[in-house]
Design an enzyme around this catalytic site. Structure first.
Site, PDB file in Angstrom:
ATOM      1  N   TRP A 109     -11.203  -2.134  -1.867  1.00  0.00           N
ATOM      2  CA  TRP A 109     -12.035  -2.724  -0.365  1.00  0.00           C
ATOM      3  C   TRP A 109     -13.184  -2.403  -0.670  1.00  0.00           C
ATOM      4  O   TRP A 109     -13.810  -2.741   0.032  1.00  0.00           O
ATOM      5  CB  TRP A 109     -11.003  -1.625   0.841  1.00  0.00           C
ATOM      6  CG  TRP A 109      -9.466  -2.041   0.973  1.00  0.00           C
ATOM      7  CD1 TRP A 109      -8.870  -1.136   0.759  1.00  0.00           C
ATOM      8  CD2 TRP A 109      -9.135  -3.665   1.166  1.00  0.00           C
ATOM      9  NE1 TRP A 109      -7.288  -1.979   0.290  1.00  0.00           N
ATOM     10  CE2 TRP A 109      -7.832  -3.058   1.829  1.00  0.00           C
ATOM     11  CE3 TRP A 109      -9.651  -4.362   1.798  1.00  0.00           C
ATOM     12  CZ2 TRP A 109      -6.923  -4.637   1.963  1.00  0.00           C
ATOM     13  CZ3 TRP A 109      -9.227  -5.394   2.502  1.00  0.00           C
ATOM     14  CH2 TRP A 109      -7.923  -4.988   2.059  1.00  0.00           C
TER      15      TRP A 109
ATOM     16  N   ASP B  72     -15.417   4.004   5.809  1.00  0.00           N
ATOM     17  CA  ASP B  72     -14.625   2.975   6.145  1.00  0.00           C
ATOM     18  C   ASP B  72     -12.954   3.909   6.027  1.00  0.00           C
ATOM     19  O   ASP B  72     -13.010   4.172   5.011  1.00  0.00           O
ATOM     20  CB  ASP B  72     -13.846   2.097   5.228  1.00  0.00           C
ATOM     21  CG  ASP B  72     -12.903   0.769   4.860  1.00  0.00           C
ATOM     22  OD1 ASP B  72     -12.284   1.177   5.886  1.00  0.00           O
ATOM     23  OD2 ASP B  72     -11.993   0.160   4.553  1.00  0.00           O
TER      24      ASP B  72
ATOM     25  N   LYS C 227      -3.079   0.610  11.522  1.00  0.00           N
ATOM     26  CA  LYS C 227      -3.064   1.755  10.763  1.00  0.00           C
ATOM     27  C   LYS C 227      -2.590   2.854  11.370  1.00  0.00           C
ATOM     28  O   LYS C 227      -1.441   2.432  12.257  1.00  0.00           O
ATOM     29  CB  LYS C 227      -3.101   2.187   9.274  1.00  0.00           C
ATOM     30  CG  LYS C 227      -3.759   1.519   8.630  1.00  0.00           C
ATOM     31  CD  LYS C 227      -3.174   0.900   7.546  1.00  0.00           C
ATOM     32  CE  LYS C 227      -4.367  -0.661   6.807  1.00  0.00           C
ATOM     33  NZ  LYS C 227      -3.391  -1.248   6.223  1.00  0.00           N
TER      34      LYS C 227
END
Lengths: 355, 355
Positions: free
Chosen positions: A100, A167, A191
């Site tokens: 990511w 993030d 999530k």
């Protein structure tokens, strides 16, 4: 029969949240209409949006500190672009802790100069690298607090004078941290926060409107703030379900309580990985994630045996990501300790069978 | 008691679709898990995405014609930017039929030169302007097929040699048209297609990869096509509910059948507006939308009286947009003719009371 859901995302949500979300699709709060067929300009939906953003600032203890919470579409991946579009004037620094981070770096490079000041690529991202040498002349430093694929997680955060951006997609609201250390953080909902389809962005407002480029409306944080996240029709189902989950977090005693529960779950599972000679933890011990537990079999030839055992025990979603192999147990907020015990039991059954 | 839902969007969806969507949030097809807590890489979700894009191409009769259907987040508003990012090299033409065209033009201007070749702004957008003078040396022509706010709709489409792009957000799948006239069309789901949170884009693939600029990943149509709309986690609930609605469209006999029903509903309502001397249609008769019926009271002082009547009759969502005032009855695919009759009855009650 309900499964033990270790999926990395979209992932397990609390039963109460699923039930209330399901009801709202038929009818929202006895208004005679479904949540998904009313105007987002209706008083009912405006109140949902207001409550959701207010609860985010309350849970993160950022009320009256110059922060705004907004909801955006496009996932964390669109934030890789938006952070750079809004904040990168000349140069930004990124710490590379895996897939990511790499994607975030790629998008930022379209808009300015990017320094990758630290990376754990040399060991397939199984650790969080040191954070010395943070330059002062950068527009911001960007980190990924939890690395879903590799199972690593920052335990402390860099002290740096330039703005700090994170993030937090896979560990937001899972532990008590000082959110005011960050100038901007974002998280795809799927999530610990809600269903896929909405992304939370929390921004210190003083950071904005400083770059010289023209920012397209739908990529401009200021437009979202000005419009209370209703620049255009927001993803109403994802926002409402996120609100239900934020209420659930508070009903559980907030992130302090959830952190304790999550720590207990992680400790139990890592203890078994370390004890059981058939398994190996992937991440370095000091950087182990409390959200995504990555581990491999010592003998890959036995994987069919182990797979049979957990499948028979109604476990779902623990196959590892192709970048790591093996297994990944994602143990987000809503996963009960009972599921951890079932998994540990499977690991012990497997050990006995093969001894 | 269920309301008569004339909301302009998010708007009414078929009862069966709401019921199945609601169920899926508790459990998807007896798999022991909710739709919103399984991986988008699971075989279940991959099959949902494949079926949804295949059904779009089937309904639009664009199979094997070089088109791809993708699902994107961000609403039509993000498409205002993406169309220009992917296709505008030097100069594009836009027809301005109201608020949404104006927004599309604004974003395109960030990326190239924009010709507004035709506009109905002079009469507050109550008509569709002529489409002469389409230049040949443009990258594309952009139109808005139905104008939700003003209640106007194209009855035929320009024949032009440059690529034709259309925002079809508020009338897609409501009528039989020759979709192959368009090189790209897009639609936010929250009218005739599904819940808010997903946008359909259908593209002739040969159009892509021609501009010289670097396109950010999340704005690049080619990336979505390559990844089968799973570049990152898609908005699973919105995609699935859209699929349920695409199945519903086919179960009703397809868009041919829906068009007949919609025409009947529109004719009934416009006939009452024209007959009843207390009301005025807003849009020019030739350009009247079959999706959004805009009308005003001759005597605004009587609005409280009329409002009381429709409120007492369980009607919801017919207040006009502030740009037009008066009333707007949105009569999308899922709105039953019974609701039209109730509204007409209210208009007639109001007429009797005030005669």
């Amino acid at each position: 029969m309900k499964k033990h859901n270790f999926s990395a995302g979209p992932s397990i949500l609390p039963k109460e949240v699923l039930e209330d979300a399901s009801k709202s699709v038929l009818e929202l709060d006895n208004i005679g209409l479904s949540l998904i067929e009313i105007s987002h300009r209706s008083k009912e939906f405006i109140s949902i949006m207001e409550e959701a953003t207010a609860r985010v600032l309350k849970i993160t203890e950022l009320q009256n500190k110059g922060y705004k919470a907004i909801f955006v579409q496009g996932g964390a991946s669109l934030q890789f672009l938006m952070t750079a579009y809004n904040l990168l004037e000349t140069k930004a620094a990124y710490i590379n802790t895996g897939t990511w981070s790499v994607k975030a770096i790629k998008e930022a490079k379209l808009l300015g100069s990017v320094l990758e000041i630290s990376s754990s690529q040399d060991k397939n991202y199984n650790y969080i690298p040191e954070m010395n040498n943070i330059p002062n002349d950068i527009d911001y430093l960007h980190i990924t607090t939890n690395n879903t694929i590799f199972g690593t997680q920052y335990k402390s955060f860099p002290d740096c004078s330039p703005p700090l951006i994170a993030d937090m997609s896979s560990d937001i609201f899972s532990r008590k941290i000082d959110f005011s250390k960050f100038d901007l953080f974002y998280a795809g909902a799927q999530k610990n926060m809600g269903p896929a389809g909405v992304t939370l962005v929390v921004i210190k407002e003083s950071l904005l409107n400083k770059v010289s480029r023209k920012i397209p409306t739908m990529l401009n944080y200021s437009s979202y703030i000005k419009a209370d996240s209703m620049l255009n029709t927001p993803p109403v189902f994802a926002v409402y379900t996120t609100l239900l989950n934020l209420r659930w977090i508070e009903s559980q005693g907030g992130i302090n309580k959830l952190e304790k529960r999550n720590l207990k779950k992680a400790e139990l599972l890592y203890a078994e990985i370390d004890r059981n000679s058939f398994f190996n933890g992937f991440a370095e011990v000091k950087d182990r994630s409390h959200m995504n537990v990555t581990f491999t079999l010592n003998n890959e030839n036995l994987s069919d045996d182990f797979n049979k055992i957990w499948e028979n025990n109604n476990i779902s979603g623990i196959k590892g990501h192709r970048s790591v192999g093996g297994y990944r147990a994602s143990i987000y907020n809503a996963l009960p300790i009972e599921s951890i015990n079932v998994l540990i039991n499977c690991m012990q059954q497997f050990e006995k069978l093969n001894k």
